[in-house]
Motif scaffolding. Structure first.
Motif, PDB file in Angstrom:
ATOM      1  N   ASP A   1      93.592  10.177 -40.596  1.00 36.24           N
ATOM      2  CA  ASP A   1      94.807  10.166 -39.517  1.00 36.24           C
ATOM      3  C   ASP A   1      94.250  10.071 -38.465  1.00 36.24           C
ATOM      4  OD1 ASP A   1      96.744  10.313 -41.710  1.00 36.24           O
ATOM      5  OD2 ASP A   1      96.973  12.447 -41.575  1.00 36.24           O
ATOM      6  N   TRP A   2      93.026  10.943 -38.032  1.00 38.37           N
ATOM      7  CA  TRP A   2      92.446  10.850 -36.570  1.00 38.37           C
ATOM      8  C   TRP A   2      91.850   9.406 -36.097  1.00 38.37           C
ATOM      9  CZ3 TRP A   2      87.440   9.351 -35.713  1.00 38.37           C
ATOM     10  CH2 TRP A   2      86.590   9.193 -36.995  1.00 38.37           C
ATOM     11  N   TYR A   3      91.512   8.759 -37.399  1.00 43.57           N
ATOM     12  CA  TYR A   3      90.958   7.320 -36.885  1.00 43.57           C
ATOM     13  C   TYR A   3      92.061   6.298 -36.645  1.00 43.57           C
ATOM     14  CZ  TYR A   3      88.712   2.902 -37.308  1.00 43.57           C
ATOM     15  OH  TYR A   3      88.505   1.845 -36.717  1.00 43.57           O
ATOM     16  N   LYS A   4      93.228   6.263 -37.284  1.00 47.24           N
ATOM     17  CA  LYS A   4      94.499   5.640 -37.119  1.00 47.24           C
ATOM     18  C   LYS A   4      95.043   5.737 -35.809  1.00 47.24           C
ATOM     19  CE  LYS A   4      95.579   5.458 -42.157  1.00 47.24           C
ATOM     20  NZ  LYS A   4      96.437   5.785 -43.131  1.00 47.24           N
ATOM     21  N   ASP A   5      94.947   7.297 -35.290  1.00 48.01           N
ATOM     22  CA  ASP A   5      95.513   7.662 -34.042  1.00 48.01           C
ATOM     23  C   ASP A   5      94.803   6.802 -33.094  1.00 48.01           C
ATOM     24  OD1 ASP A   5      97.266   9.479 -32.325  1.00 48.01           O
ATOM     25  OD2 ASP A   5      95.132  10.093 -31.826  1.00 48.01           O
ATOM     26  N   ARG A   6      93.495   7.026 -33.136  1.00 45.75           N
ATOM     27  CA  ARG A   6      92.666   6.161 -32.052  1.00 45.75           C
ATOM     28  C   ARG A   6      92.903   4.530 -32.164  1.00 45.75           C
ATOM     29  NH1 ARG A   6      87.435   9.000 -30.810  1.00 45.75           N
ATOM     30  NH2 ARG A   6      86.541   7.289 -30.234  1.00 45.75           N
ATOM     31  N   LEU A   7      93.175   4.077 -33.059  1.00 43.53           N
ATOM     32  CA  LEU A   7      93.519   2.800 -33.218  1.00 43.53           C
ATOM     33  C   LEU A   7      95.070   2.322 -32.629  1.00 43.53           C
ATOM     34  CD1 LEU A   7      92.529   1.399 -36.772  1.00 43.53           C
ATOM     35  CD2 LEU A   7      91.075   1.648 -34.651  1.00 43.53           C
ATOM     36  N   GLN A   8      96.105   3.292 -33.054  1.00 42.71           N
ATOM     37  CA  GLN A   8      97.225   3.158 -32.191  1.00 42.71           C
ATOM     38  C   GLN A   8      97.258   3.417 -30.740  1.00 42.71           C
ATOM     39  OE1 GLN A   8      99.047   6.158 -34.425  1.00 42.71           O
ATOM     40  NE2 GLN A   8      99.635   4.781 -36.146  1.00 42.71           N
ATOM     41  N   ARG A   9      96.297   4.404 -30.329  1.00 45.43           N
ATOM     42  CA  ARG A   9      96.099   4.433 -28.888  1.00 45.43           C
ATOM     43  C   ARG A   9      95.446   3.380 -28.117  1.00 45.43           C
ATOM     44  NH1 ARG A   9      96.510   9.868 -26.839  1.00 45.43           N
ATOM     45  NH2 ARG A   9      96.970  11.378 -28.486  1.00 45.43           N
ATOM     46  N   LYS A  10      94.557   2.741 -28.890  1.00 48.23           N
ATOM     47  CA  LYS A  10      93.952   1.333 -28.518  1.00 48.23           C
ATOM     48  C   LYS A  10      94.941   0.418 -28.405  1.00 48.23           C
ATOM     49  CE  LYS A  10      90.262  -1.275 -27.288  1.00 48.23           C
ATOM     50  NZ  LYS A  10      90.864  -2.504 -27.148  1.00 48.23           N
ATOM     51  N   GLN A  11      95.912   0.104 -29.404  1.00 49.85           N
ATOM     52  CA  GLN A  11      96.645  -0.756 -29.170  1.00 49.85           C
ATOM     53  C   GLN A  11      97.748  -0.552 -28.072  1.00 49.85           C
ATOM     54  OE1 GLN A  11      99.944  -0.839 -32.278  1.00 49.85           O
ATOM     55  NE2 GLN A  11      99.900  -2.867 -32.050  1.00 49.85           N
ATOM     56  N   LYS A  12      97.988   0.799 -27.689  1.00 54.18           N
ATOM     57  CA  LYS A  12      98.972   1.247 -26.742  1.00 54.18           C
ATOM     58  C   LYS A  12      98.314   0.721 -25.343  1.00 54.18           C
ATOM     59  CE  LYS A  12     101.624   5.124 -24.715  1.00 54.18           C
ATOM     60  NZ  LYS A  12     101.825   6.461 -24.876  1.00 54.18           N
ATOM     61  N   ARG A  13      96.943   1.153 -25.191  1.00 54.30           N
ATOM     62  CA  ARG A  13      96.270   0.970 -23.802  1.00 54.30           C
ATOM     63  C   ARG A  13      96.160  -0.665 -23.670  1.00 54.30           C
ATOM     64  NH1 ARG A  13      92.204   2.881 -21.023  1.00 54.30           N
ATOM     65  NH2 ARG A  13      93.484   4.897 -20.912  1.00 54.30           N
ATOM     66  N   ASP A  14      95.899  -1.446 -24.916  1.00 57.11           N
ATOM     67  CA  ASP A  14      95.774  -2.751 -24.786  1.00 57.11           C
ATOM     68  C   ASP A  14      96.962  -3.643 -24.198  1.00 57.11           C
ATOM     69  OD1 ASP A  14      93.038  -2.749 -25.490  1.00 57.11           O
ATOM     70  OD2 ASP A  14      93.498  -3.446 -27.329  1.00 57.11           O
ATOM     71  N   ILE A  15      98.333  -3.082 -24.603  1.00 55.77           N
ATOM     72  CA  ILE A  15      99.631  -3.554 -24.344  1.00 55.77           C
ATOM     73  C   ILE A  15      99.751  -3.521 -22.977  1.00 55.77           C
ATOM     74  CG2 ILE A  15     101.858  -3.459 -24.783  1.00 55.77           C
ATOM     75  CD1 ILE A  15     101.318  -3.077 -27.740  1.00 55.77           C
ATOM     76  N   ALA A  16      99.510  -2.110 -22.419  1.00 52.12           N
ATOM     77  CA  ALA A  16      99.756  -1.627 -21.123  1.00 52.12           C
ATOM     78  C   ALA A  16      98.898  -2.372 -20.097  1.00 52.12           C
ATOM     79  CB  ALA A  16      99.454  -0.130 -20.880  1.00 52.12           C
TER      80      ALA A  16
ATOM     81  N   THR B   1      90.703  -2.297 -36.870  1.00 55.40           N
ATOM     82  CA  THR B   1      89.838  -1.533 -37.999  1.00 55.40           C
ATOM     83  C   THR B   1      88.575  -1.888 -38.246  1.00 55.40           C
ATOM     84  OG1 THR B   1      91.968  -1.384 -39.319  1.00 55.40           O
ATOM     85  CG2 THR B   1      89.892  -0.965 -40.329  1.00 55.40           C
ATOM     86  N   GLY B   2      87.666  -1.081 -37.865  1.00 51.22           N
ATOM     87  CA  GLY B   2      86.437  -1.005 -37.743  1.00 51.22           C
ATOM     88  C   GLY B   2      85.817  -0.737 -36.268  1.00 51.22           C
ATOM     89  N   THR B   3      86.649  -0.862 -35.302  1.00 49.04           N
ATOM     90  CA  THR B   3      86.194  -0.553 -33.928  1.00 49.04           C
ATOM     91  C   THR B   3      86.308   0.798 -33.776  1.00 49.04           C
ATOM     92  OG1 THR B   3      88.124  -0.853 -32.923  1.00 49.04           O
ATOM     93  CG2 THR B   3      87.240  -2.818 -33.395  1.00 49.04           C
ATOM     94  N   ILE B   4      85.948   1.548 -32.959  1.00 52.63           N
ATOM     95  CA  ILE B   4      86.096   3.097 -32.314  1.00 52.63           C
ATOM     96  C   ILE B   4      87.352   3.284 -31.996  1.00 52.63           C
ATOM     97  CG2 ILE B   4      83.441   3.097 -32.030  1.00 52.63           C
ATOM     98  CD1 ILE B   4      84.106   2.970 -29.055  1.00 52.63           C
TER      99      ILE B   4
END
Length: 228
Positions: free
Chosen positions: A148-163, A214-217
């Protein structure tokens, strides 16, 4: 020396599990010396004569002359000095790890690193040492990707990239609306840049973007707080 020999190994020869299975690397186990348990397992795995003869000949004509048994197994030189060296390593690891508890940054560490820092500081994490299968599992790629912690990091990255894409698009559109910027708009190919940013936004907003990440930090929650 490590990059030199690694560059001379075929990709299949560099697989850790294979090297361990063929005996090229051996695990250093904890030991007891003069009634005291010595955590020599902190050294991890070390090169053996098998690795020496199988691969080091690609660099040296006489690899055994460079890495004799005393070099491969330093404890055979002077056990007391070897044990003292291990103790210094353990003490240094503990000293560094305790800083994370003192300043509270341990709470920001991802689960595998949090477990490792606890072991460095207190020799265990939730009663488990570094060799426990449950601890080792925390570092496997399969476990990390499903966590779950890794999925959260990916979701945060997506949110940041969109913004980020929206911010750039807004800036470029505002830039193009200024009459004085007409010449620069053409010179700097702003329309082309805007088109690319919109494409990036579309990709970042897509359902499969998390799969692409997936596969990124991902994005560290600490750095993602500004988005909230």
């Amino acid at each position: 020396l490590i990059p030199e020999i690694w560059s001379r190994l075929e990709p299949e020869e560099r697989v850790p599990a294979r090297l361990i299975e063929e005996g090229s690397f051996e695990k250093v186990e904890d030991m007891e010396w003069k009634g005291e348990k010595i955590l020599t397992s902190r050294l991890g795995y070390r090169m053996t004569e098998t690795f020496l003869f199988n691969y080091m000949g690609r660099i040296f004509d006489e690899p055994h002359a460079v890495f004799n048994n005393e070099m491969l197994k330093p404890e055979t030189q002077d056990m007391d000095a070897f044990v003292e060296g291990i103790k210094h390593i353990i003490e240094s690891q503990k000293k560094v790890a305790l800083v994370y508890f003192e300043d509270g940054s341990i709470e920001s560490a991802i689960p595998p690193i949090k477990a490792l820092i606890n072991i460095m500081a207190y020799d265990n994490y939730e009663g488990k040492d570094i060799n426990d299968p449950e601890i080792r599992k925390l570092f496997s790629k399969e476990f990390v990707i499903k966590s779950d912690w890794y999925k959260d990091r990916l979701q945060r990255k997506q949110k940041r990239d969109i913004a980020h894409s929206k911010k750039i698009i807004s800036y470029l559109e505002s830039f193009m609306l200024v009459k004085e910027n007409m010449e620069l708009t053409e010179t700097l190919s702003v329309e082309s840049r805007l088109k690319k940013c919109k494409a990036n936004l579309k990709e970042a907003s897509s359902k499969n973007y998390l799969d692409l990440l997936t596969g990124t930090i991902g994005l560290d929650p600490v750095y993602g707080m500004k988005d909230n």
